[in-house]
Design a protein around this motif. Structure first.
Motif, mmCIF file in Angstrom:
data_model
loop_
_atom_site.group_PDB
_atom_site.id
_atom_site.type_symbol
_atom_site.label_atom_id
_atom_site.label_comp_id
_atom_site.label_asym_id
_atom_site.label_seq_id
_atom_site.Cartn_x
_atom_site.Cartn_y
_atom_site.Cartn_z
ATOM 1 N N ALA A 99 0.683 -1.275 -0.274
ATOM 2 C CA ALA A 99 0.016 -0.040 0.026
ATOM 3 C C ALA A 99 0.958 1.352 -0.067
ATOM 4 O O ALA A 99 1.430 1.620 0.990
ATOM 5 C CB ALA A 99 -0.728 -0.006 1.236
ATOM 6 N N SER A 100 0.885 1.924 -1.292
ATOM 7 C CA SER A 100 1.879 3.071 -1.175
ATOM 8 C C SER A 100 1.406 3.980 -2.451
ATOM 9 O O SER A 100 0.923 3.475 -3.523
ATOM 10 C CB SER A 100 3.436 2.696 -1.427
ATOM 11 N N SER A 101 1.475 5.130 -2.226
ATOM 12 C CA SER A 101 1.597 6.143 -3.721
ATOM 13 C C SER A 101 2.358 6.350 -4.331
ATOM 14 O O SER A 101 2.502 7.046 -5.379
ATOM 15 C CB SER A 101 0.699 7.485 -2.858
ATOM 16 N N THR A 102 3.513 5.864 -3.818
ATOM 17 C CA THR A 102 5.002 6.193 -4.596
ATOM 18 C C THR A 102 5.659 4.938 -4.590
ATOM 19 O O THR A 102 5.402 3.633 -3.847
ATOM 20 C CB THR A 102 5.833 7.012 -3.934
ATOM 21 N N PRO A 103 6.587 4.690 -5.540
ATOM 22 C CA PRO A 103 7.132 3.260 -5.775
ATOM 23 C C PRO A 103 8.277 3.088 -4.586
ATOM 24 O O PRO A 103 8.452 3.918 -3.985
ATOM 25 C CB PRO A 103 8.009 3.539 -7.102
ATOM 26 N N PRO A 104 8.311 1.656 -4.610
ATOM 27 C CA PRO A 104 9.299 1.474 -3.322
ATOM 28 C C PRO A 104 10.660 1.772 -3.735
ATOM 29 O O PRO A 104 11.098 1.789 -4.781
ATOM 30 C CB PRO A 104 9.376 -0.354 -3.365
ATOM 31 N N SER A 105 11.268 2.188 -2.406
ATOM 32 C CA SER A 105 12.691 2.677 -2.651
ATOM 33 C C SER A 105 13.736 1.406 -3.138
ATOM 34 O O SER A 105 13.414 0.239 -3.024
ATOM 35 C CB SER A 105 13.199 3.142 -1.209
ATOM 36 N N GLN A 106 14.948 1.901 -3.435
ATOM 37 C CA GLN A 106 15.812 1.151 -3.907
ATOM 38 C C GLN A 106 16.129 0.075 -2.730
ATOM 39 O O GLN A 106 16.265 -0.917 -2.858
ATOM 40 C CB GLN A 106 17.241 1.765 -4.259
#
Length: 186
Positions: A99-106
């Motif tokens: 659940a996120s509005s931004t892509p997962p971080s590296q």
């Protein structure tokens, strides 16, 4: 008439699903709620017989029980095993969406790769149907060979991110599979 040709078609409106490229089939991960295209000769690995699953597990150097548990943890798992090259091209969708509005971080994707025995080799983002997708390429040891792969985090229509693990015989094949997933995911 010229009036009719000036109107945008339904597919240009953005509401229609991306088309499935020739030589591909659309697959759906029902729990996560994402559909994307994979090569048409790929099989639903969850539908294989126990004997077929055991064969793939042995070639990958994995215990058949471990392989069955891996299959059970996926929402959709499609692939093609090539006995001649001993390569295994596949796309596996994790059952849990993020659940996120931004892509997962590296860092987040690197951890996902490392937990599954891989070594991260690069992170990037690309535009997809429902927003920005994140790609973390990797390698993993399979039967003593460095096998290329990637984890793709693709936004779904419900505002979550589906994680799809991709494997293939070469980095170029991984990139082609990842590109197809990103351009067809909806």
């Amino acid at each position: 008439s010229t009036e009719a040709t000036a109107r945008p078609s339904a597919s240009a409106s953005g509401s229609a699903a991306p088309s499935v490229p020739a030589g591909h089939q659309a697959i759906t991960a029902p729990t996560v709620g994402i559909t994307f295209a994979v090569p048409e000769d790929w099989q639903d690995l969850n539908a294989l017989t126990e004997g077929q699953k055991t064969l793939i597990a042995r070639v990958q150097g994995v215990d058949p029980t471990t392989f069955s548990q891996k299959l059970a943890s996926t929402d959709a798992f499609y692939g093609l095993f090539s006995p001649n090259s001993r390569s295994f091209n596949s796309a596996a969708v994790a059952k849990e969406a993020e659940a996120s509005s931004t892509p997962p971080s590296q860092a987040g994707l690197d951890e996902f790769v490392t937990q599954r025995g891989g070594t991260p080799t690069g992170y990037s983002t690309r535009q997809s149907t429902h927003g920005e997708a994140a790609i973390d390429t990797s390698t993993a040891q399979v039967q003593g060979n460095q096998t290329p792969g990637a984890v793709v985090a693709v936004p779904t229509s419900s505002g979550t991110y589906a994680r799809i693990a991709v494997t293939a015989g070469s980095e170029q094949e991984v990139d082609t599979i990842v590109s197809t997933i990103i351009t067809t995911a909806h």
